[in-house]
Structure formats: C-alpha cells, structure tokens
Write a protein that holds these residues in place. Structure first.
Motif, PDB file in Angstrom:
ATOM      1  N   ASN A 268       0.837  -1.206   0.000  1.00 42.14           N
ATOM      2  CA  ASN A 268       0.000   0.000   0.000  1.00 42.14           C
ATOM      3  C   ASN A 268       0.873   1.257   0.000  1.00 42.14           C
ATOM      4  O   ASN A 268       0.593   2.222  -0.698  1.00 42.14           O
ATOM      5  CB  ASN A 268      -0.958   0.007   1.194  1.00 42.14           C
ATOM      6  N   ARG A 269       1.961   1.198   0.778  1.00 46.30           N
ATOM      7  CA  ARG A 269       2.897   2.329   0.818  1.00 46.30           C
ATOM      8  C   ARG A 269       3.535   2.536  -0.564  1.00 46.30           C
ATOM      9  O   ARG A 269       3.691   3.665  -1.029  1.00 46.30           O
ATOM     10  CB  ARG A 269       3.968   2.068   1.887  1.00 46.30           C
ATOM     11  N   ALA A 270       3.874   1.429  -1.222  1.00 47.03           N
ATOM     12  CA  ALA A 270       4.486   1.510  -2.558  1.00 47.03           C
ATOM     13  C   ALA A 270       3.516   2.156  -3.550  1.00 47.03           C
ATOM     14  O   ALA A 270       3.931   2.968  -4.390  1.00 47.03           O
ATOM     15  CB  ALA A 270       4.897   0.118  -3.037  1.00 47.03           C
ATOM     16  N   TRP A 271       2.230   1.817  -3.465  1.00 46.06           N
ATOM     17  CA  TRP A 271       1.233   2.449  -4.352  1.00 46.06           C
ATOM     18  C   TRP A 271       1.173   3.946  -4.100  1.00 46.06           C
ATOM     19  O   TRP A 271       1.072   4.740  -5.029  1.00 46.06           O
ATOM     20  CB  TRP A 271      -0.148   1.819  -4.139  1.00 46.06           C
ATOM     21  N   GLN A 272       1.237   4.327  -2.816  1.00 45.37           N
ATOM     22  CA  GLN A 272       1.191   5.756  -2.480  1.00 45.37           C
ATOM     23  C   GLN A 272       2.404   6.474  -3.051  1.00 45.37           C
ATOM     24  O   GLN A 272       2.294   7.550  -3.637  1.00 45.37           O
ATOM     25  CB  GLN A 272       1.150   5.952  -0.958  1.00 45.37           C
ATOM     26  N   LEU A 273       3.585   5.839  -2.880  1.00 45.87           N
ATOM     27  CA  LEU A 273       4.816   6.455  -3.368  1.00 45.87           C
ATOM     28  C   LEU A 273       4.815   6.543  -4.894  1.00 45.87           C
ATOM     29  O   LEU A 273       5.456   7.402  -5.477  1.00 45.87           O
ATOM     30  CB  LEU A 273       6.045   5.686  -2.860  1.00 45.87           C
TER      31      LEU A 273
END
Ligand code: C2E
Ligand code: MG
Ligand code: MG
Ligand code: MG
Length: 286
Positions: free
Chosen positions: A102-107
């Motif tokens: 999820n963090r990777a999608w945000q980044l």
C-alpha cells in the motif's frame, strides 16, 4: 441390493477420503516451511464506493502456490495453519507485505486507499499483537489510518473483555476495524455495540441470492439498517451482478466487493485499476 449399493459406495469413496487425508497431512507438514520457500503470495481485491465508483480499499487475500499441488485456497490451508499455529507467522507476513504494498502504491503517486487485512483468532490472541502491528507500520512507513483489520465476531466472543481492550488499542492507533462475514457468526447486538469497529461486511452468502431469496434480502436490509443506526459503514462482499449492485446501492449500502468489479489478483494487475481512482469506474457510470 441396498446393501450391495452401500458397499460399492463405500469402496468408491474410500480412496478419495484417503487422498483427502493424505493431502491434509501434506499441507500440515509443509506449511511451516512455506514462507521460507517463498510459496506464499498476497492477492488483492478492490472495495468500491457504490456512490462515487471510486476504489476505497483493497483486501489482501493470501494464496499458497504449492510446488506440486498448485494454487491452494486460504479456505483450505488457513484452518490448518490456525490449528498448528503457523498462522501467526503467515499472518504477520501478509500484514507486512500488504502494508508495504500500500505504501508503494502511495509512493507511486496513486490516490491513497486503505489496505484491509484479515486477522485470525490465533493472531488476535497474541499478547504482542498491537506492538507487532505498530512496528510493521513504522517499518513500512504506512499511516495507521491507511490500514484496516478484518476480525470476526466468532473469535471476538471468546474473551469479550480482552477483545474490547485489544480493539480499543488498535482504534487508538488510528487503524480501521471491520467485522467480516457479518450475519454468519454468533451475532449479539449487545456486544456489537461494545466492539469499537468502524464497519460491517455483509457475508457473501446473503448477497449471493439477495435477488432470488426474500429471506436473504430481508437479512441484508436489516444489516444495512443496523449499521446505519450504529453509524457504522457497510460493505457487501460477493457482488457478482449488476442487479445485486443496483439493489445494494438502492438499500444504502456504502461499499461493495466482488467478482463484478474484480476477483482477487496480484499487485501488478491492480496498479492499472488504481490509476482510474481519479475517474469513476466505468462499470458503475455506464
Ligand atoms: P473473506 O475475508 O471473507 O474474503 C472474501 C472471500 O470471498 C475471498 O475468498 C474472495 O476471493 C471471495 N470473493 C470475493 N468476491 C467474490 C464473489 O463475487 N464471488 C465469490 N464466489 N467469491 C468472492 P478467498 O480469497 O478464497 O479467501 C477465503 C477466506 O480465507 C477469507 O474470507 C478469509 O477469511 C481467509 N483469508 C484469506 N486471506 C487471509 C489472511 O491473510 N489471513 C487470514 N487469517 N485469513 C485469510
Ligand atoms: Mg475478509
Ligand atoms: Mg469477508
Ligand atoms: Mg466471507
């Protein structure tokens, strides 16, 4: 003749039962090393806001890619993992993987969404659960408000005082809480009011025949009404048709999840769907 039939049936089913037992033993033996052998995968399934058509969350659903038995469904191995304790390690891995994703999608610049992760009874009983989750959030850089945990009433009912305490601690961190498979467990309205959850997920079994079975429709409507009056958000799981979607939306259901939108898929298949979050999902606006 009946006796003969019975006997032939017995002979027919016997090897099959043996195979099932054999398979269960195999799974049980190999479950512990499965993570180290990189055989576990996390698939993702979107949750859609039924009014705006936006993706609001993704549910993380674990899969076991077994070298000889192929893709094994969690319905098959989670109960075994739950029984032999492997679920604690597997569950933690799913949580870390899903938060990192999820963090990777945000980044990568996608509109932030929640990631929803299923907790098992065993995990929920771990004394360090809250610390472990907190640590995973720190490690992955994900905000608590971008994480949702799915629990079921059946395991919350074990030790209610403790469950309420743990749920409160998770809420205080800012994590969202959902009651999964709602309507199938030992629902007690008295406890529901004490569990500090944010949302109810109507079980797929009701949604499945909501158009053909008046009893399922009645239960679905009652759950939606209950959620509204308790100011909880409400998600329908297992939405497979346009008719079900229209019905649920008309009844005031907030979110939906199901094969109509997408089945669970690997993360790289999800990314193109996320780019659409700034627009509306075509299926709904069409
Ligand atoms: P669940 O949490 O209720 O997840 C929803 C299940 O319904 C998923 O099955 C999903 O693939 C399926 N589903 C979604 N939409 C539809 C639809 O439109 N039609 C039909 N027929 N099915 C639909 P899946 O992935 O096989 O998972 C089964 C259960 O295994 C989950 O039910 C959950 O209880 C458990 N599970 C999955 N991943 C995890 C995990 O990481 N940890 C734990 N503790 N349990 C997990
Ligand atoms: Mg779930
Ligand atoms: Mg569910
Ligand atoms: Mg379910």
């Amino acid at each position: 003749q009946a006796k003969q039939q019975g006997r032939s049936q017995y002979q027919f089913y016997s090897p099959e039962i043996n195979t099932q037992l054999q398979e269960r033993l195999t799974l049980e033996n190999e479950l512990h090393g499965a993570l180290e052998r990189n055989e576990m995968l996390v698939y993702y399934q979107p949750l859609i806001d039924l009014h705006s058509g936006h993706i609001t969350a993704m549910e993380a659903l674990v899969r076991w890619q077994h070298p000889t038995l192929g893709m094994i469904s969690p319905a098959k191995f989670i109960p075994i993992a739950e029984a032999n304790g492997a679920i604690v390690q597997i569950g933690e891995w799913v949580l870390r993987t899903a938060c990192a994703q999820n963090r990777a999608w945000q980044l990568a610049g996608f509109t932030p969404i929640r990631i929803s992760v299923n907790l098992s009874a065993r995990q929920f009983e771990q004394p360090y659960l809250v610390e472990v989750i907190n640590q995973i959030l720190e490690e992955t850089g994900l905000q608590a408000s971008d994480l949702e945990l799915e629990v079921t009433e059946s395991f919350l009912m074990g030790d209610i005082e403790r469950s309420v305490k743990t749920l409160k601690q998770l809420r205080e961190l800012g994590i969202w809480l959902a009651l999964d498979d709602f309507g199938t467990g030992y629902s007690s309205l008295n406890y529901l009011k004490r569990f500090p959850v944010n949302m109810l997920k109507i079980d797929r079994s009701f949604v499945q025949d909501v158009m053909s079975n008046p009893d399922s429709a009645a239960v679905t409507n009652a759950i939606i009404a209950l959620a509204k009056s308790l100011r909880l958000s409400i998600t329908a799981e297992g939405v497979e048709t346009q008719e079900q979607l229209d019905y649920l939306r008309m009844q005031g259901c907030d979110e939906g999840q199901g094969f109509y939108f997408s089945c669970p898929v690997p993360a790289d298949i999800i990314a193109p769907m996320l780019q659409k979050t700034s627009q509306q999902m075509e299926i709904i606006t069409a």
